[in-house]
Write an enzyme that holds these catalytic residues in place. Structure first.
Site, mmCIF file in Angstrom:
data_model
loop_
_atom_site.group_PDB
_atom_site.id
_atom_site.type_symbol
_atom_site.label_atom_id
_atom_site.label_comp_id
_atom_site.label_asym_id
_atom_site.label_seq_id
_atom_site.Cartn_x
_atom_site.Cartn_y
_atom_site.Cartn_z
ATOM 1 N N LYS A 80 -57.426 -6.084 -6.362
ATOM 2 C CA LYS A 80 -56.854 -4.963 -7.030
ATOM 3 C C LYS A 80 -57.531 -4.883 -8.433
ATOM 4 O O LYS A 80 -57.189 -5.924 -9.166
ATOM 5 C CB LYS A 80 -55.395 -5.038 -7.194
ATOM 6 N N ASP B 172 -52.145 -0.151 -16.088
ATOM 7 C CA ASP B 172 -51.370 0.369 -15.477
ATOM 8 C C ASP B 172 -50.133 0.836 -16.192
ATOM 9 O O ASP B 172 -49.251 0.184 -16.836
ATOM 10 C CB ASP B 172 -50.609 -0.817 -14.213
ATOM 11 N N LYS C 217 -43.563 2.651 -17.075
ATOM 12 C CA LYS C 217 -43.164 1.298 -17.752
ATOM 13 C C LYS C 217 -42.423 1.309 -18.794
ATOM 14 O O LYS C 217 -42.912 2.302 -19.784
ATOM 15 C CB LYS C 217 -44.093 0.400 -17.487
ATOM 16 N N ASP D 274 -54.071 -6.041 -15.083
ATOM 17 C CA ASP D 274 -53.833 -5.468 -13.720
ATOM 18 C C ASP D 274 -54.965 -5.263 -12.969
ATOM 19 O O ASP D 274 -55.017 -5.042 -11.772
ATOM 20 C CB ASP D 274 -52.937 -4.090 -13.814
ATOM 21 N N ASP E 45 -45.339 3.222 -9.702
ATOM 22 C CA ASP E 45 -45.664 1.963 -10.375
ATOM 23 C C ASP E 45 -46.092 0.986 -9.047
ATOM 24 O O ASP E 45 -46.514 -0.075 -9.726
ATOM 25 C CB ASP E 45 -44.323 1.394 -11.180
ATOM 26 N N GLU F 163 -48.523 0.931 -7.117
ATOM 27 C CA GLU F 163 -49.623 1.741 -6.952
ATOM 28 C C GLU F 163 -50.774 0.900 -6.223
ATOM 29 O O GLU F 163 -51.469 1.144 -5.741
ATOM 30 C CB GLU F 163 -50.105 2.289 -8.227
ATOM 31 N N ARG G 212 -50.526 -1.375 -4.036
ATOM 32 C CA ARG G 212 -50.556 -1.578 -2.520
ATOM 33 C C ARG G 212 -51.212 -0.498 -1.951
ATOM 34 O O ARG G 212 -51.683 -0.454 -0.993
ATOM 35 C CB ARG G 212 -48.945 -1.661 -1.961
#
Ligand code: BES
Ligand code: ZN
Ligand code: ZN
Length: 505
Positions: A268, A273, A280, A291, A350, A352, A354
């Site tokens: 990933k 993010d 967030k 991230d 958030d 995202e 997956r």
């Protein structure tokens, strides 16, 4: 994209070479290293070790330092505590080495002798190699955008010394392997630290191409037209709000061309993010450039595998996107049809990671025929709630793969702890409007890390051994408790190289 810091190089003392004026002596505090061992090193420094130990006892905390001036060939001596001999584990050696490395940097010393007779325990070769690894990761400092500090050494040479020259030669061979790995760990860390204004999906792809050229890997980058043709709508949706669109980076290493086995690693790489519309909170947002640590680790593993010429076939897939907020961004409530054909209700923008991994896992299975599939991702804050920073979460559909990864984790101290993927949890991602939803929903705090794993499991065939490593808590060391200081850790690089080696790489 080059990090700075201090590099450590290790060498044997050439015959008749003068000894550096600074000497490092690692010692057990409990029980004290035997006097005859100490006597041998005392010859280099006019009995400074014995004198220092007579004046003060060595602290029993691993990495505690004591230093003194000496009157022999060496004029400064640094004693480094290895703690309790009965409790010594390889990572303690790393911790002790890191403390010594930081001292050398702060004292601006560029050349040092290391006495290795006392580095016993796990076997002297392994212990010296761990020492070298500890120094290498401690030397990392992300200083690409600041003036070099006055006198801080860019390079420190460490001359290995022992009462038996044969020990030095044997230790150097294992040092070479671990410093090669540490170099790629630091490479991954340097990538992770790059800020989001520099590192976006497009520049990350450029970096992968550069790496491929240097390491003789094959690199392919799929941009929006190809992603659209493949219907990779999860990756596209997550990236659609940002100036730089998403891409899928593919790096191939064929170290065993005659073998059928291919391990595919999926990382990933969310270059920033924000959370998207499920925004967030502002505190700590600057950490969200990290991230992309899963993707950075995948690049690091490919780099190390090539440098070590591992006997295995490896494909790295880095799903890269920026989870931004804009009028083009995807929204809560959107329903996406992913590459596999499954529909997903996005109830949280958030969650995202997956979505992009689901498409990358589908791509891996449809295009690359993996015999083992492993993804690495800073996927959930929940994994830290469950396990803290002592282990990454491991979710896996295959007991043999889980066992092998677990063993590699114990050996490298990049530990993994398995969480279940029982059908009971399937309830949590049921959707009324689509096949599944991407999170349990607002205020639903149960089993966050597992929900992430359950979502990914929907996109993996049961007969493909697959593991998901949730590295959200271990990818960064905010408190600087590990050997690498308050930095990204590069978690996963050493672990996966060990895993591949043990599987016959
Ligand atoms: N990248 C984050 C997880 C994360 C948070 C990693 C903080 C490192 C530090 C991930 O995309 C995320 O936001 N996950 C959510 C999932 C939730 C919305 C279901 C989380 O864990 O809160
Ligand atoms: Zn997120
Ligand atoms: Zn994320």
């Amino acid at each position: 994209m080059h990090p700075n810091g201090t590099a450590f190089t290790f060498a044997a003392a050439e015959k008749g070479a003068t000894i550096p004026t600074t000497l490092i002596v690692p010692l057990f505090a409990k029980p004290q290293s035997p006097l005859e061992l100490v006597a041998r090193v005392d010859r280099l420094c006019g009995d400074a070790v014995t004198n220092l130990l007579a004046a003060q006892s060595l602290g029993d905390k691993v990495g505690q330092l004591a230093h003194t001036t000496a009157s022999g060939a060496c004029r400064r001596v640094l004693l480094v505590s290895l703690g309790d001999a009965a409790k010594l584990e390889p990572h303690h050696v790393r911790q002790a080495a890191a403390a010594a490395a930081r001292w050398l940097v702060s004292e601006k010393i560029t050349s040092v002798a290391l006495w290795i007779d006392t580095l016993t325990g796990a076997g002297i070769d392994q212990a010296v190699a761990e020492w070298a690894h500890g120094m290498a990761v401690a030397g990392f400092k992300f200083a690409a955008y600041r003036k070099p500090e006055d006198g801080v050494p860019r390079k420190i040479t460490v001359q290995l010394r022992a009462s038996d020259g044969g020990h030095v030669q044997r230790a150097l061979a294992s040092v070479k392997e671990l410093t090669t790995i540490a170099d790629s760990v630091n490479y991954a860390r340097g990538l992770a630290h790059q800020p989001a204004n520099v590192c976006n999906p497009a520049t990350l792809a450029d970096e992968a191409r550069r790496l491929a050229k240097a390491a003789r890997l094959k690199c392919t980058v799929l941009g929006p037209p190809q992603l659209r043709a493949l219907k990779m709508n999860g990756l596209l949706a997550v990236g659609q709000g940002a100036l730089h669109p998403a891409c899928l980076i593919q790096l191939e290493y064929r170290g065993a061309p005659k073998a059928r086995a291919t391990t595919v690693l999926v990382g990933k790489a969310i270059t920033f993010d924000t959370g998207g519309y499920s925004i967030k909170p502002s505190a700590g947002l600057e950490w969200l450039k990290f991230d992309k640590c899963g993707g950075a680790a995948v690049l690091g593993v490919l780099r190390a595998a090539a440098a070590l010429k591992l006997h295995c076939n490896l494909v790295g897939l880095v799903a890269a996107a920026e989870n931004a907020i804009s009028e083009r961004a995807y929204r809560p409530g959107d329903i996406l049809t992913l590459m596999s054909g499954k529909t997903v209700e996005v109830n949280n923008t958030d969650a995202e990671g997956r979505l992009i991994l689901a498409d990358a896992l589908t791509y891996a299975q449809q295009k690359l025929k993996p015999t083992t599939l492993i993804d690495l991702a800073t996927l959930t804050g929940g994994v830290g709630v469950a396990l803290g920073k002592a282990a990454a979460g491991l979710m896996c559909n295959d007991d043999a793969l889980a066992a092998d990864l677990g063993e590699a984790g114990r050996r490298t101290h990049e530990r993994l702890w398995r969480l279940p993927l029982w059908d009971d949890y399937r309830e949590l991602i049921k959707s009324t409007e689509a096949d599944i939803k991407n999170s349990a929903g607002a205020g639903k705090r149960d089993a966050h890390a597992i929900v992430g794993g359950m979502f990914l499991k929907e996109f993996v065939a049961d007969d493909i051994p697959w593991a998901h490593l949730d590295i959200a808590a271990v990818a960064t060391d905010e408190n600087g408790t590990g050997p690498g200081g308050k930095n990204a850790t590069g978690f996963g690089v050493r672990l996966l190289i060990e895993f591949l080696r043990r599987r016959g790489g």
